[in-house]
Design an enzyme around this catalytic site. Sequence first.
Site, PDB file in Angstrom:
ATOM      1  N   ASP A 214       0.871  -1.180   0.000  1.00 40.71           N
ATOM      2  CA  ASP A 214       0.000   0.000   0.000  1.00 40.71           C
ATOM      3  C   ASP A 214       0.907   1.229   0.000  1.00 40.71           C
ATOM      4  OD1 ASP A 214      -1.636   2.153   0.612  1.00 40.71           O
ATOM      5  OD2 ASP A 214      -2.933   0.974   1.941  1.00 40.71           O
TER       6      ASP A 214
ATOM      7  N   SER B 174       0.474  13.609 -15.512  1.00 39.35           N
ATOM      8  CA  SER B 174      -0.812  13.712 -16.212  1.00 39.35           C
ATOM      9  C   SER B 174      -0.826  15.038 -16.955  1.00 39.35           C
ATOM     10  CB  SER B 174      -1.948  13.690 -15.186  1.00 39.35           C
ATOM     11  OG  SER B 174      -3.161  14.116 -15.780  1.00 39.35           O
TER      12      SER B 174
ATOM     13  N   TYR C  49      -6.764  16.199  -7.080  1.00 33.27           N
ATOM     14  CA  TYR C  49      -6.008  15.331  -8.002  1.00 33.27           C
ATOM     15  C   TYR C  49      -5.124  16.200  -8.903  1.00 33.27           C
ATOM     16  CZ  TYR C  49      -5.025  12.099 -11.865  1.00 33.27           C
ATOM     17  OH  TYR C  49      -4.390  11.339 -12.822  1.00 33.27           O
TER      18      TYR C  49
ATOM     19  N   LYS D 199      -0.961  16.380  -9.202  1.00 33.18           N
ATOM     20  CA  LYS D 199      -0.181  16.182 -10.431  1.00 33.18           C
ATOM     21  C   LYS D 199       0.702  17.405 -10.722  1.00 33.18           C
ATOM     22  CE  LYS D 199      -1.322  11.946 -11.339  1.00 33.18           C
ATOM     23  NZ  LYS D 199      -0.319  10.867 -11.303  1.00 33.18           N
TER      24      LYS D 199
END
Length: 253
Positions: A63, A143, A160, A164
Amino acid sequence: MEDWIGAVAIVTGASSGIGEAIAIELVKKGLKVVGLARRIDRLNNLKEHLENELGEFYPIKCDMTKEEEILAAFEWIKNTLGSIALLVNNAGYGKYTTLSEGTTSDWKSIFDVNVMGLCIATREAIKNMTENNTAGLIVHMNSIFGHLVPTTCAETENVYIASKYCVTALAETLRLELAKSKAPIRVSSISPGIVDTGLIAAGGFTDDHLTELYNRVPPLKPVDIANAVLYILSTPRNVNVTELTIRPAGEIL
Ligand SMILES: NC(=O)c1ccc[n+]([C@@H]2O[C@H](COP(=O)([O-])OP(=O)(O)OC[C@H]3O[C@@H](n4cnc5c(N)ncnc54)[C@H](OP(=O)(O)O)[C@@H]3O)[C@@H](O)[C@H]2O)c1
């Protein structure tokens, strides 16, 4: 690519999507690939699937939000396989959330995987590469959202996107840190547009959203991104591909 036969690679988030495709292509090219993810059943199936290929696949349950699990994975690699030549920091997570009403735990979970997990794995890989004097390579799966804030989904992808942007900064700051210390380690960032994986659905987009998104432009396939990793590996050691942006043709973002 022959130089990479038998080299040890780590791919985080190898249990699905882009990471799985990268692991497959690297094993086909003869690398010893350690795949990290939580879904060990999927990693074990991948190992079986790759049994007759040139390289090897080693599944490890890990994890990326738990530092002790990352450290244990690197310790196993050091003791069992030795020096690491390639780290692909691919594990990533996104969550549909708003900044006005989202939960702290959702925001933290995004940063724990996309930023902290990446930093910890990077540090451990550099330690291993330095101890073994390896001219290694570190690839961050970034991304297109690490370079622009899309008006279409800014209000739900906020954290998110922020994570990035961190990856963009971390790739460049690492490159400079290594260059200044004259370490023979290269750093690359790959920034895909939309890729057909489970990431978007896992983040809470509805099927309607997905259908609309995919109908607008056919998404990239995970193997398109895996091929970008192979391209980076194919470059000579004096070449550092710092950033590759890969969009589906026609994407409007
Ligand atoms: N799909 C896109 O359109 C797109 C576009 C640009 C960038 N990306 C980036 O590409 C990378 C891969 O995403 P994907 O699209 O291939 O999505 P995916 O199919 O959902 O794969 C995500 C991978 O990350 C792993 N992961 C997530 N949380 C983890 C955790 N806590 N610990 C360990 N592993 C964890 C997952 O493994 P387990 O669940 O088994 O742990 C899985 O293998 C991500 O960094 C993503 O941000 C994707």
